[in-house]
Design a protein around this motif. Structure first.
Motif, PDB file in Angstrom:
ATOM      1  N   ASN A   7       0.831  -1.210   0.000  1.00  0.00           N
ATOM      2  CA  ASN A   7       0.000   0.000   0.000  1.00  0.00           C
ATOM      3  C   ASN A   7       0.863   1.256   0.000  1.00  0.00           C
ATOM      4  N   GLY A  11       0.890   4.031  -2.899  1.00  0.00           N
ATOM      5  CA  GLY A  11       0.681   5.447  -2.594  1.00  0.00           C
ATOM      6  C   GLY A  11       1.784   6.326  -3.153  1.00  0.00           C
ATOM      7  N   ILE A  66      -5.319   5.780  -6.361  1.00  0.00           N
ATOM      8  CA  ILE A  66      -5.968   6.294  -5.147  1.00  0.00           C
ATOM      9  C   ILE A  66      -7.300   5.592  -4.919  1.00  0.00           C
ATOM     10  N   TRP A  67      -8.041   5.357  -5.974  1.00  0.00           N
ATOM     11  CA  TRP A  67      -9.296   4.605  -5.869  1.00  0.00           C
ATOM     12  C   TRP A  67      -9.027   3.218  -5.285  1.00  0.00           C
ATOM     13  N   LEU A  69      -6.560   2.315  -3.379  1.00  0.00           N
ATOM     14  CA  LEU A  69      -6.174   2.454  -1.966  1.00  0.00           C
ATOM     15  C   LEU A  69      -7.386   2.747  -1.083  1.00  0.00           C
ATOM     16  N   ILE A  70      -8.226   3.665  -1.519  1.00  0.00           N
ATOM     17  CA  ILE A  70      -9.402   4.039  -0.716  1.00  0.00           C
ATOM     18  C   ILE A  70     -10.395   2.891  -0.616  1.00  0.00           C
ATOM     19  N   SER A  71     -10.622   2.219  -1.735  1.00  0.00           N
ATOM     20  CA  SER A  71     -11.602   1.124  -1.750  1.00  0.00           C
ATOM     21  C   SER A  71     -11.013  -0.185  -1.230  1.00  0.00           C
ATOM     22  N   ASN A  72      -9.702  -0.204  -1.025  1.00  0.00           N
ATOM     23  CA  ASN A  72      -8.995  -1.406  -0.585  1.00  0.00           C
ATOM     24  C   ASN A  72      -9.218  -2.571  -1.551  1.00  0.00           C
ATOM     25  N   ARG A  73      -9.237  -2.245  -2.843  1.00  0.00           N
ATOM     26  CA  ARG A  73      -9.451  -3.276  -3.865  1.00  0.00           C
ATOM     27  C   ARG A  73      -8.131  -3.644  -4.520  1.00  0.00           C
ATOM     28  N   LYS A  77      -5.789  -1.976  -7.735  1.00  0.00           N
ATOM     29  CA  LYS A  77      -4.373  -1.627  -7.567  1.00  0.00           C
ATOM     30  C   LYS A  77      -3.519  -2.359  -8.600  1.00  0.00           C
TER      31      LYS A  77
END
Length: 121
Positions: A7, A11, A66-67, A69-73, A77
């Motif tokens: 992660n 980032g 970023i999507w 990371l935010i969605s934890n998908r 990634k």
């Protein structure tokens, strides 16, 4: 622990592409952009529109990371890191060889870390 490192690298790649977007979209035809990309005022002026378009694509890559990371998908990634790796390789072949180290390599490291993750999140 591996997931945290993956992660973190994801980032960093996102932040790098936000920086590239800003340089290409807003500073291409300014002294900062000319210095970073080693251009004359004439070259930067003639290519500013193309650079802004290219910058927008870098922004989309950052947004996708970023999507993810935010969605934890993990799948998001992996997809966007793969896009960055491919773009970095293409950039190294067509524009500047060092791009493989500055853009493709960090994304590749992040991609490998996500691919070896056992946890699907």
């Amino acid at each position: 622990m591996l997931k945290k490192i993956a992660n973190f690298i994801t980032g960093l790649v996102a932040i790098e592409h936000i920086g590239i977007m800003v340089l290409e979209m807003f500073y291409w035809d300014h002294p900062i952009g000319r210095k970073v990309f080693n251009m004359t005022p004439e070259v930067s002026n003639l290519s500013a529109t193309l650079a802004a378009n290219q910058g927008l694509y870098n922004g989309f890559l950052a947004a996708g990371l970023i999507w993810g990371l935010i969605s934890n998908r993990r799948d998001v990634k992996i997809f966007f890191l793969s896009c960055v790796v491919i773009a970095g390789i293409f950039g190294a072949i067509t524009a500047k060889p060092s791009i493989v180290f500055t853009q493709a390599m960090p994304a590749f490291i992040g991609l490998v870390l996500w691919l070896i993750q056992k946890n699907k999140a």
